[in-house]
Each structure stands twice: as structure tokens, then as C-alpha cells.
Design a protein around this motif. Structure first.
Motif, PDB file in Angstrom:
ATOM      1  N   ASP A   1       0.853  -1.357   0.000  1.00  0.00           N
ATOM      2  CA  ASP A   1       0.189   0.135   0.004  1.00  0.00           C
ATOM      3  C   ASP A   1       0.769   1.321  -0.038  1.00  0.00           C
ATOM      4  OD1 ASP A   1      -2.620  -1.465   0.552  1.00  0.00           O
ATOM      5  OD2 ASP A   1      -1.540  -2.123   2.122  1.00  0.00           O
ATOM      6  N   LEU A   2       2.204   1.323   0.706  1.00  0.00           N
ATOM      7  CA  LEU A   2       3.002   2.300   0.607  1.00  0.00           C
ATOM      8  C   LEU A   2       4.163   1.863   0.139  1.00  0.00           C
ATOM      9  CD1 LEU A   2       3.315   5.217   1.356  1.00  0.00           C
ATOM     10  CD2 LEU A   2       4.013   4.340   3.666  1.00  0.00           C
ATOM     11  N   GLN A   3       4.928   2.562  -0.730  1.00  0.00           N
ATOM     12  CA  GLN A   3       5.954   2.239  -1.370  1.00  0.00           C
ATOM     13  C   GLN A   3       7.216   3.135  -1.877  1.00  0.00           C
ATOM     14  OE1 GLN A   3       3.783   0.407  -4.919  1.00  0.00           O
ATOM     15  NE2 GLN A   3       5.380  -1.170  -4.993  1.00  0.00           N
ATOM     16  N   ALA A   4       8.258   2.789  -1.692  1.00  0.00           N
ATOM     17  CA  ALA A   4       9.650   3.732  -2.129  1.00  0.00           C
ATOM     18  C   ALA A   4       9.955   3.065  -3.337  1.00  0.00           C
ATOM     19  CB  ALA A   4      10.576   3.886  -1.102  1.00  0.00           C
ATOM     20  N   LYS A   5      10.171   3.731  -4.630  1.00  0.00           N
ATOM     21  CA  LYS A   5      10.731   2.924  -5.531  1.00  0.00           C
ATOM     22  C   LYS A   5      11.780   3.786  -6.184  1.00  0.00           C
ATOM     23  CE  LYS A   5       6.233   1.314  -7.638  1.00  0.00           C
ATOM     24  NZ  LYS A   5       5.017   1.443  -8.585  1.00  0.00           N
TER      25      LYS A   5
ATOM     26  N   VAL B   1      16.769   3.037  -3.488  1.00  0.00           N
ATOM     27  CA  VAL B   1      15.906   1.995  -2.473  1.00  0.00           C
ATOM     28  C   VAL B   1      14.494   1.925  -2.729  1.00  0.00           C
ATOM     29  CG1 VAL B   1      15.328   1.527  -0.266  1.00  0.00           C
ATOM     30  CG2 VAL B   1      17.650   2.304  -0.570  1.00  0.00           C
ATOM     31  N   SER B   2      14.046   0.421  -2.684  1.00  0.00           N
ATOM     32  CA  SER B   2      12.761   0.200  -3.176  1.00  0.00           C
ATOM     33  C   SER B   2      12.250  -0.598  -1.955  1.00  0.00           C
ATOM     34  CB  SER B   2      12.557  -0.741  -4.401  1.00  0.00           C
ATOM     35  OG  SER B   2      13.109   0.167  -5.481  1.00  0.00           O
ATOM     36  N   ILE B   3      11.179  -0.178  -1.158  1.00  0.00           N
ATOM     37  CA  ILE B   3      10.610  -0.954  -0.243  1.00  0.00           C
ATOM     38  C   ILE B   3       8.940  -1.006  -0.294  1.00  0.00           C
ATOM     39  CG2 ILE B   3      12.415  -0.729   1.492  1.00  0.00           C
ATOM     40  CD1 ILE B   3      10.868   1.622   2.576  1.00  0.00           C
ATOM     41  N   SER B   4       8.436  -1.816   0.057  1.00  0.00           N
ATOM     42  CA  SER B   4       6.875  -1.975   0.076  1.00  0.00           C
ATOM     43  C   SER B   4       6.168  -2.208   1.548  1.00  0.00           C
ATOM     44  CB  SER B   4       6.403  -3.259  -0.801  1.00  0.00           C
ATOM     45  OG  SER B   4       6.845  -2.663  -2.083  1.00  0.00           O
ATOM     46  N   ALA B   5       5.487  -1.466   1.962  1.00  0.00           N
ATOM     47  CA  ALA B   5       4.709  -1.869   3.275  1.00  0.00           C
ATOM     48  C   ALA B   5       3.220  -1.928   3.180  1.00  0.00           C
ATOM     49  CB  ALA B   5       5.048  -0.541   4.263  1.00  0.00           C
ATOM     50  N   ALA B   6       2.668  -3.010   3.920  1.00  0.00           N
ATOM     51  CA  ALA B   6       1.118  -3.113   3.565  1.00  0.00           C
ATOM     52  C   ALA B   6       0.307  -2.968   4.860  1.00  0.00           C
ATOM     53  CB  ALA B   6       1.029  -4.477   3.159  1.00  0.00           C
ATOM     54  N   LEU B   7      -0.695  -2.541   4.661  1.00  0.00           N
ATOM     55  CA  LEU B   7      -1.581  -2.432   5.955  1.00  0.00           C
ATOM     56  C   LEU B   7      -1.933  -3.695   6.699  1.00  0.00           C
ATOM     57  CD1 LEU B   7      -4.581  -0.553   4.094  1.00  0.00           C
ATOM     58  CD2 LEU B   7      -3.190   0.581   5.870  1.00  0.00           C
ATOM     59  N   GLY B   8      -2.046  -3.561   7.954  1.00  0.00           N
ATOM     60  CA  GLY B   8      -2.133  -4.838   8.835  1.00  0.00           C
ATOM     61  C   GLY B   8      -0.640  -5.645   8.905  1.00  0.00           C
ATOM     62  N   GLN B   9       0.251  -4.853   8.512  1.00  0.00           N
ATOM     63  CA  GLN B   9       1.683  -5.660   8.668  1.00  0.00           C
ATOM     64  C   GLN B   9       2.800  -4.555   9.163  1.00  0.00           C
ATOM     65  OE1 GLN B   9       3.497  -7.267   5.208  1.00  0.00           O
ATOM     66  NE2 GLN B   9       1.845  -8.808   5.097  1.00  0.00           N
TER      67      GLN B   9
ATOM     68  N   LEU C   1      15.712   7.969   4.793  1.00  0.00           N
ATOM     69  CA  LEU C   1      14.759   6.995   4.038  1.00  0.00           C
ATOM     70  C   LEU C   1      13.272   7.243   4.348  1.00  0.00           C
ATOM     71  CD1 LEU C   1      13.826   5.055   1.698  1.00  0.00           C
ATOM     72  CD2 LEU C   1      14.335   3.223   3.337  1.00  0.00           C
ATOM     73  N   LEU C   2      13.167   7.248   5.840  1.00  0.00           N
ATOM     74  CA  LEU C   2      11.649   7.162   6.372  1.00  0.00           C
ATOM     75  C   LEU C   2      11.311   8.585   6.145  1.00  0.00           C
ATOM     76  CD1 LEU C   2      10.158   5.072   8.040  1.00  0.00           C
ATOM     77  CD2 LEU C   2      10.592   6.472   9.922  1.00  0.00           C
ATOM     78  N   LYS C   3      12.287   9.695   6.150  1.00  0.00           N
ATOM     79  CA  LYS C   3      11.936  11.290   6.151  1.00  0.00           C
ATOM     80  C   LYS C   3      11.353  11.446   4.702  1.00  0.00           C
ATOM     81  CE  LYS C   3      15.405  12.865   8.518  1.00  0.00           C
ATOM     82  NZ  LYS C   3      16.540  13.904   8.767  1.00  0.00           N
ATOM     83  N   ALA C   4      11.830  10.785   3.653  1.00  0.00           N
ATOM     84  CA  ALA C   4      11.529  10.929   2.336  1.00  0.00           C
ATOM     85  C   ALA C   4      10.174  10.206   2.186  1.00  0.00           C
ATOM     86  CB  ALA C   4      12.628  10.034   1.440  1.00  0.00           C
ATOM     87  N   VAL C   5       9.992   9.333   2.756  1.00  0.00           N
ATOM     88  CA  VAL C   5       8.510   8.476   2.476  1.00  0.00           C
ATOM     89  C   VAL C   5       7.419   9.465   3.289  1.00  0.00           C
ATOM     90  CG1 VAL C   5       7.176   6.562   3.232  1.00  0.00           C
ATOM     91  CG2 VAL C   5       9.501   6.188   2.437  1.00  0.00           C
ATOM     92  N   ALA C   6       7.824   9.905   4.363  1.00  0.00           N
ATOM     93  CA  ALA C   6       6.897  11.058   5.082  1.00  0.00           C
ATOM     94  C   ALA C   6       6.954  12.301   4.700  1.00  0.00           C
ATOM     95  CB  ALA C   6       7.571  11.289   6.560  1.00  0.00           C
TER      96      ALA C   6
ATOM     97  N   VAL D   1       5.111   5.822  -3.476  1.00  0.00           N
ATOM     98  CA  VAL D   1       3.484   5.572  -3.944  1.00  0.00           C
ATOM     99  C   VAL D   1       2.738   5.098  -3.047  1.00  0.00           C
ATOM    100  CG1 VAL D   1       2.351   4.156  -5.767  1.00  0.00           C
ATOM    101  CG2 VAL D   1       4.663   5.210  -6.234  1.00  0.00           C
ATOM    102  N   TYR D   2       1.670   5.906  -2.924  1.00  0.00           N
ATOM    103  CA  TYR D   2       0.701   5.339  -1.858  1.00  0.00           C
ATOM    104  C   TYR D   2      -0.560   5.130  -2.592  1.00  0.00           C
ATOM    105  CZ  TYR D   2      -2.195   6.072   2.613  1.00  0.00           C
ATOM    106  OH  TYR D   2      -3.090   5.793   3.391  1.00  0.00           O
ATOM    107  N   ARG D   3      -1.107   3.858  -2.098  1.00  0.00           N
ATOM    108  CA  ARG D   3      -2.484   3.299  -3.010  1.00  0.00           C
ATOM    109  C   ARG D   3      -2.293   3.671  -4.475  1.00  0.00           C
ATOM    110  NH1 ARG D   3      -6.556   6.161   1.123  1.00  0.00           N
ATOM    111  NH2 ARG D   3      -6.551   4.758   2.728  1.00  0.00           N
ATOM    112  N   ASP D   4      -1.344   3.235  -5.200  1.00  0.00           N
ATOM    113  CA  ASP D   4      -1.198   3.397  -6.450  1.00  0.00           C
ATOM    114  C   ASP D   4      -0.929   4.730  -7.003  1.00  0.00           C
ATOM    115  OD1 ASP D   4      -1.197   0.640  -6.742  1.00  0.00           O
ATOM    116  OD2 ASP D   4      -3.391   0.603  -6.849  1.00  0.00           O
ATOM    117  N   THR D   5      -0.772   5.650  -6.172  1.00  0.00           N
ATOM    118  CA  THR D   5      -0.774   7.090  -6.627  1.00  0.00           C
ATOM    119  C   THR D   5       0.479   7.963  -6.131  1.00  0.00           C
ATOM    120  OG1 THR D   5      -3.076   7.570  -6.316  1.00  0.00           O
ATOM    121  CG2 THR D   5      -1.847   9.341  -6.627  1.00  0.00           C
ATOM    122  N   SER D   6       1.298   8.440  -7.028  1.00  0.00           N
ATOM    123  CA  SER D   6       2.667   9.070  -6.642  1.00  0.00           C
ATOM    124  C   SER D   6       2.115  10.248  -5.655  1.00  0.00           C
ATOM    125  CB  SER D   6       3.357   9.585  -7.718  1.00  0.00           C
ATOM    126  OG  SER D   6       4.233  10.337  -7.340  1.00  0.00           O
TER     127      SER D   6
END
Ligand SMILES: Nc1ncnc2c1ncn2[C@@H]1O[C@H](COP(=O)(O)OP(=O)(O)OP(=O)(O)O)[C@@H](O)[C@H]1O
Ligand SMILES: [Mg+2]
Length: 236
Positions: free
Chosen positions: A3-7, A22-30, A45-50, A61-66
Motif C-alpha cells: 500500500d505504501l512504496q518507495a521506488k 532504495v525500493s521498499i513496500s509496506a502493507a496495511l495490517g503488517q 529514507l523514512l523522512k523521504a517517505v514521510a 507511491v501510496y495506494r497506486d498514486t505518486s
């Protein structure tokens, strides 16, 4: 499901690139954990995602949207809340005021009050301390306030930078138990940790970052025990 990705994310400070592709993926419920030595770029990295740090190249990318170009405020409104390294408690403000700051994007005053009440329901230990100043709280209580601040906006994703840092072992267990409950309630947790042993107890996905590059990724189920992971860790 992710659901939330860095690509292929690149970022840094000044002209110095710190996180390199760096590419990472995180999912709801995980719970998705990022481990790595000091200075390897985990917080960056976390700051860039935030949204607290610009993405130079690549995408978030969050729910398929940049959301790469969304400021932090918009990401919060979209459901992504972040606790920076060291937490986000203001020492001079009361618990009540700290929680309200967590909800600063909430315009409706009734809703704001309701959310504060919900946090006290969830964390009764804080309800008793509502007028105490941040500086008068224990490390564990400060962590509860920090997480409470995030929960004020009822986020889908919690981004946490070292939630167990500086806490006594028994308090770490409590904090991780709280995170387990949040994941079981369907929240997605993306967290940076140095405490590999305890984080493994609640992790679903493991990434290891070294010198700004990903050197390892595996689902928790593929890692039989801490010893195996530490072997990987020593080789990187
Ligand atoms: N605001 C900044 N300006 C310039 N350089 C920075 C800044 N923040 C971090 N750095 C540098 O970027 C590199 C990565 O730092 P970062 O904080 O992302 O690492 P980390 O993996 O989170 O480390 P730690 O485990 O110590 O928290 C380090 O060399 C650090 O000195
Ligand atoms: Mg850090």
C-alpha cells in the motif's frame, strides 16, 4: 499487497546522496522493519517517505498514486503519520496540549476533543497524566504520547523511527505489544529499529539498509530465528 512504496528512491543532503536507489513496500495490517547500522540512511529514507525530505529521484507511491511531491501535511491528511527519531513530545507542554498538536490538521473542535478522549481510552496511563508536562513523563510515557499524537489523525500508516530507543526492556515489550495491537487493528507500520531482537517479534517484512543501499529483504516467515538474521547482518 503493498500500500505504501518507495521506488528506486534517491535522496540526500546538499549534494551528498545518502539513500541510493532504495525500493521498499509496506502493507496495511503488517509491520515492515528497516534495520541497519548507524548512519546507513534509515532515518533519511523514512523522512523521504514521510515527505520531510525531498525525493531526488524515484518515487513514493501510496495506494497506486505518486505522493512524491505532496508536502507532509497532505500526506498526514491522506493517512500517513510519522514519528521522527527521538519522538515528538514538547517538553514544556502538557500531555493534553501535545496530543492536540498531533491533531493540528483537524479543523472541527468537537472532533479534536473526541480524538483526545479516544487516545485516553486507548492509553489509560496517559489519562492520569493529562496535565503533566512532557519533561515530567517517563521514557515509556513519552513514547505513548508520541504514538498518541500520530493516532490523533486516525492514520492508515504509522511511520516510526526507533520507537524502542532509550526505553527499559520491560517498557520496550509494552511498546511493541501496543504496535502489535495496532497492526492487528489493520494499521500499516513502517519502522526503523536498532532493536532487532524485539522488533523481530512483531515484524512481517524485514529490510536491511547499509550505506544507503538495500542489501537484504525477506518476509519474516523466511527467517527462522534471530541467529540467522544476525548472520546475514554480519555478512553485509
Ligand atoms: N540534516 C542532515 N544534514 C546533513 N547530513 C545529514 C543530515 N541528517 C543526516 N545526515 C547524514 O546522513 C547520513 C545518514 O543519516 P541517517 O540519520 O539517515 O542515518 P540512520 O541510519 O538513521 O542512523 P542512526 O542509526 O544513527 O539513526 C549520516 O552520514 C548523517 O551524518
Ligand atoms: Mg536514524
Amino acid at each position: 499487497m503493498s500500500d505504501l512504496q518507495a521506488k528506486d528512491l534517491h535522496t540526500g543532503y546538499g549534494r551528498v546522496e545518502i539513500v541510493s536507489g532504495v525500493s521498499i513496500s509496506a502493507a496495511l495490517g503488517q509491520v515492515t522493519c528497516i534495520f541497519g547500522p548507524n548512519g546507513s540512511g534509515k532515518s533519511t529514507l523514512l523522512k523521504a517517505v514521510a515527505g520531510a525530505q525531498p525525493t531526488w529521484r524515484g518515487d513514493v507511491v501510496y495506494r497506486d498514486t505518486s505522493i512524491r511531491d505532496q508536502p507532509t501535511e497532505e500526506r498526514i491528511l491522506g493517512g500517513i503519520a510519522t514519528m521522527p527519531q527521538g519522538g515528538s513530545v514538547f517538553a514544556d507542554l502538557s500531555v493534553d496540549e501535545n496530543l492536540r498538536i498531533g491533531g493540528h490538521t483537524i479543523r472541527d473542535r468537537t472532533q479534536l476533543r473526541q480524538r483526545v478522549a479516544e487516545i485516553y481510552d486507548r492509553f489509560p496511563a496517559l489519562a492520569k497524566k493529562r496535565r503533566a508536562r512532557g519533561s515530567d513523563l517517563s521514557g515509556g510515557q513519552q513514547m505513548l504520547v508520541s504514538v498518541g499524537q500520530l493516532l490523533m489523525t486516525d492514520p492508515q500508516f504509522l511511520l516510526l523511527d526507533e520507537p524502542s530507543a532509550g526505553l527499559a526492556p520491560s517498557v520496550v515489550k509494552e511498546v511493541f505489544q501496543m504496535l502489535r495491537e495496532l497492526k492487528e487493528a489493520g494499521k500499516g507500520i513502517l519502522m526503523v529499529e536498532q532493536n532487532v531482537r524485539d522488533a523481530l517479534q512483531i515484524a512481517d517484512q524485514i529490510y536491511i539498509l547499509v550505506q544507503g543501499k538495500l542489501v537484504y529483504h525477506a518476509p519474516r516467515a523466511d527467517i527462522p530465528d534471530l541467529k540467522t538474521l544476525m548472520k546475514v547482518y554480519m555478512q553485509v
